[in-house]
Design a protein around this motif. Sequence first.
Motif, PDB file in Angstrom:
ATOM      1  N   LEU A  20      -5.026  -8.166   0.461  1.00 48.82           N
ATOM      2  CA  LEU A  20      -3.630  -7.761   0.278  1.00 48.82           C
ATOM      3  C   LEU A  20      -3.528  -6.249   0.444  1.00 48.82           C
ATOM      4  N   THR A  21      -2.511  -5.800   1.139  1.00 49.35           N
ATOM      5  CA  THR A  21      -2.233  -4.376   1.308  1.00 49.35           C
ATOM      6  C   THR A  21      -1.094  -3.976   0.367  1.00 49.35           C
ATOM      7  N   PRO A  22      -0.863  -2.680   0.200  1.00 49.19           N
ATOM      8  CA  PRO A  22       0.255  -2.259  -0.662  1.00 49.19           C
ATOM      9  C   PRO A  22       1.602  -2.857  -0.259  1.00 49.19           C
ATOM     10  N   ASN A  23       1.887  -2.970   1.033  1.00 48.40           N
ATOM     11  CA  ASN A  23       3.152  -3.574   1.462  1.00 48.40           C
ATOM     12  C   ASN A  23       3.258  -5.020   1.014  1.00 48.40           C
ATOM     13  N   ALA A  32       8.427 -11.800  -8.268  1.00 50.05           N
ATOM     14  CA  ALA A  32       8.051 -11.902  -9.681  1.00 50.05           C
ATOM     15  C   ALA A  32       6.602 -12.346  -9.883  1.00 50.05           C
ATOM     16  N   LEU A  33       5.728 -11.972  -8.940  1.00 49.08           N
ATOM     17  CA  LEU A  33       4.298 -12.223  -9.070  1.00 49.08           C
ATOM     18  C   LEU A  33       3.607 -10.919  -9.461  1.00 49.08           C
ATOM     19  N   GLU A  34       2.442 -11.027 -10.058  1.00 46.83           N
ATOM     20  CA  GLU A  34       1.765  -9.847 -10.596  1.00 46.83           C
ATOM     21  C   GLU A  34       0.410  -9.648  -9.921  1.00 46.83           C
ATOM     22  N   PRO A  35       0.304  -8.763  -8.921  1.00 41.49           N
ATOM     23  CA  PRO A  35      -0.971  -8.515  -8.259  1.00 41.49           C
ATOM     24  C   PRO A  35      -1.904  -7.653  -9.117  1.00 41.49           C
ATOM     25  N   LEU A  36      -3.165  -8.057  -9.165  1.00 45.89           N
ATOM     26  CA  LEU A  36      -4.233  -7.323  -9.840  1.00 45.89           C
ATOM     27  C   LEU A  36      -5.242  -6.912  -8.777  1.00 45.89           C
ATOM     28  N   ILE A  37      -5.527  -5.619  -8.661  1.00 50.06           N
ATOM     29  CA  ILE A  37      -6.375  -5.113  -7.586  1.00 50.06           C
ATOM     30  C   ILE A  37      -7.594  -4.418  -8.178  1.00 50.06           C
ATOM     31  N   GLU A  38      -8.781  -4.786  -7.712  1.00 45.44           N
ATOM     32  CA  GLU A  38      -9.983  -4.082  -8.140  1.00 45.44           C
ATOM     33  C   GLU A  38      -9.971  -2.669  -7.561  1.00 45.44           C
ATOM     34  N   ASN A  39     -10.349  -1.697  -8.365  1.00 47.81           N
ATOM     35  CA  ASN A  39     -10.411  -0.316  -7.896  1.00 47.81           C
ATOM     36  C   ASN A  39     -11.241  -0.230  -6.611  1.00 47.81           C
ATOM     37  N   GLY A  40     -10.683   0.420  -5.602  1.00 43.08           N
ATOM     38  CA  GLY A  40     -11.397   0.616  -4.345  1.00 43.08           C
ATOM     39  C   GLY A  40     -11.388  -0.573  -3.409  1.00 43.08           C
ATOM     40  N   ALA A  41     -10.654  -1.635  -3.734  1.00 43.62           N
ATOM     41  CA  ALA A  41     -10.677  -2.841  -2.896  1.00 43.62           C
ATOM     42  C   ALA A  41     -10.189  -2.567  -1.477  1.00 43.62           C
ATOM     43  N   GLY A  42      -9.215  -1.659  -1.322  1.00 43.22           N
ATOM     44  CA  GLY A  42      -8.656  -1.397   0.001  1.00 43.22           C
ATOM     45  C   GLY A  42      -9.149  -0.127   0.650  1.00 43.22           C
ATOM     46  N   ALA A  43     -10.070   0.578  -0.003  1.00 39.59           N
ATOM     47  CA  ALA A  43     -10.479   1.894   0.491  1.00 39.59           C
ATOM     48  C   ALA A  43     -11.089   1.836   1.895  1.00 39.59           C
ATOM     49  N   ASP A  49      -6.253   3.518  -3.768  1.00 40.46           N
ATOM     50  CA  ASP A  49      -5.757   2.949  -5.021  1.00 40.46           C
ATOM     51  C   ASP A  49      -4.354   3.457  -5.350  1.00 40.46           C
ATOM     52  N   ALA A  50      -4.084   4.726  -5.035  1.00 43.37           N
ATOM     53  CA  ALA A  50      -2.771   5.303  -5.356  1.00 43.37           C
ATOM     54  C   ALA A  50      -1.651   4.545  -4.656  1.00 43.37           C
ATOM     55  N   ALA A  51      -1.907   4.069  -3.456  1.00 45.36           N
ATOM     56  CA  ALA A  51      -0.884   3.325  -2.719  1.00 45.36           C
ATOM     57  C   ALA A  51      -0.598   1.989  -3.398  1.00 45.36           C
ATOM     58  N   TYR A  52      -1.636   1.348  -3.926  1.00 43.72           N
ATOM     59  CA  TYR A  52      -1.432   0.093  -4.656  1.00 43.72           C
ATOM     60  C   TYR A  52      -0.663   0.339  -5.949  1.00 43.72           C
ATOM     61  N   ALA A  53      -1.017   1.407  -6.649  1.00 42.83           N
ATOM     62  CA  ALA A  53      -0.323   1.721  -7.898  1.00 42.83           C
ATOM     63  C   ALA A  53       1.157   2.001  -7.643  1.00 42.83           C
ATOM     64  N   ALA A  57       1.093  -2.596  -8.266  1.00 46.46           N
ATOM     65  CA  ALA A  57      -0.061  -3.419  -8.640  1.00 46.46           C
ATOM     66  C   ALA A  57      -0.719  -2.860  -9.893  1.00 46.46           C
ATOM     67  N   THR A  58      -1.393  -3.730 -10.625  1.00 46.98           N
ATOM     68  CA  THR A  58      -2.231  -3.321 -11.743  1.00 46.98           C
ATOM     69  C   THR A  58      -3.652  -3.153 -11.226  1.00 46.98           C
ATOM     70  N   LEU A  59      -4.212  -1.946 -11.385  1.00 49.66           N
ATOM     71  CA  LEU A  59      -5.569  -1.685 -10.912  1.00 49.66           C
ATOM     72  C   LEU A  59      -6.547  -1.846 -12.071  1.00 49.66           C
ATOM     73  N   LEU A  60      -7.652  -2.529 -11.808  1.00 53.36           N
ATOM     74  CA  LEU A  60      -8.662  -2.788 -12.822  1.00 53.36           C
ATOM     75  C   LEU A  60     -10.023  -2.369 -12.283  1.00 53.36           C
ATOM     76  N   PRO A  61     -10.863  -1.768 -13.136  1.00 51.74           N
ATOM     77  CA  PRO A  61     -12.140  -1.244 -12.643  1.00 51.74           C
ATOM     78  C   PRO A  61     -13.230  -2.291 -12.457  1.00 51.74           C
ATOM     79  N   ALA A  62     -13.128  -3.419 -13.155  1.00 52.16           N
ATOM     80  CA  ALA A  62     -14.224  -4.382 -13.159  1.00 52.16           C
ATOM     81  C   ALA A  62     -13.861  -5.636 -12.376  1.00 52.16           C
ATOM     82  N   ARG A  63     -14.749  -6.044 -11.474  1.00 53.82           N
ATOM     83  CA  ARG A  63     -14.573  -7.261 -10.702  1.00 53.82           C
ATOM     84  C   ARG A  63     -14.416  -8.467 -11.629  1.00 53.82           C
ATOM     85  N   GLU A  64     -15.234  -8.500 -12.668  1.00 49.72           N
ATOM     86  CA  GLU A  64     -15.204  -9.612 -13.619  1.00 49.72           C
ATOM     87  C   GLU A  64     -13.842  -9.750 -14.289  1.00 49.72           C
TER      88      GLU A  64
END
Length: 387
Positions: A20-23, A32-43, A49-53, A57-64
């Motif tokens: 998924l991209t920021p667009n 009304a869906l809530e995307p969760l993106i791992e930090n650096g997923a689109g780098a 990450d700033a573009a996702y924020a 999107a909600t950015l999370l540091p841990a894959r788990e």
Amino acid sequence: MPITIGVVKETFPEERRVALTPNAVTQLKKAALEPLIENGAGAAAGFPDAAYAEAGATLLPAREEIFRRADIIVQVRALGANPDRWSSDLALMREGQTLIALVEPLAAPDPVRAAAERGLTTFALELIPRITRAQTMDVLSSQANLAGYKAVIIAAQLLPKIFPMMMTAAGTITPARLFVIGAGVAGLQAIATARRLGAVVSAYDVRPAVREQIESLGARFVELPLEARDAQDASGYARAMDEEFYRRQAELLGDVIAEQDVVISTAAVPGQRAPLLITRPMVERMAPGSVIVDLAAERGGNCELTRPGEIIQHRGVYISGPLNLPATLPFHASQLFARNVAAFILNLIRNGQIDPTADDQIVAETLVTYAGQVVHQRVRQKLGLAA
């Protein structure tokens, strides 16, 4: 609670795309869906990450944490499409969770069985039917477009000639001759790109119906005296032919290929080894410096001499067997993939709920596991399960 959609970094070697991209995030947020993106997923694809924020999107540091919180996991490659690392992600998933990705269910069905045993609801994006309503979701077509373009660029780099005709004070340079085998999405894009670069282009396909498309792009359709009945299945994909057909086809193609500077082969059958169309003797008839780009390398190759992932020379002829070409153009490949996935998700969710049992051809034909079972009939056949 809104449905959460998780996106993690891809772990397949050299995979630089993101699901998924920021667009696309913006589009899903509006639904009304809530995307969760791992930090650096689109780098690696050029999406920080700033573009996702900024897109919400909600950015999370841990894959788990992504796997723990997401209702839907969206990946470019999962299960059989990530053969060395799929099991580590599967271990993080839970019963009832939904997975949407390329999963190679027909070529590598065993990981699909494991996903069913885990209790996942799995959708295979490779199986999206080629119907008008599904065009916005067709990841194979969107990515094949880019592969066809990049194949011509690879050929142009390897060929010790230029593509266009040039008239100079020192004399006229004749244009390169390029031949495309297989006029699917990748083949048609290769034709269009080669024509833009000035090559003289011809093409062949077992499906006579594509002649008009080939000629509309300014290429010549090569007609072989072969019977090609039922060369296309009900979903719009090429159907495997018998050995005698391929043997006769190779004989007739030999004379055509011998005249070419570049051959780009794209012939593939979903879930099966690619048909062998270019034999060693055919390569040896080509002039030194000629180029073959085999886009079917991931399926074993259309050329007998192809080495997947390598560029070799045989008697002066370059043979390139590129793998995962869309990942070499990750920015635009991710844009297209994400648009396809967002459209698929929006079609899947009905009344705020994921509905795998919806009376919908797209949902039915892409669903491979549900409620602890492998439910797709073709995949069940591959696994030797009862119909």
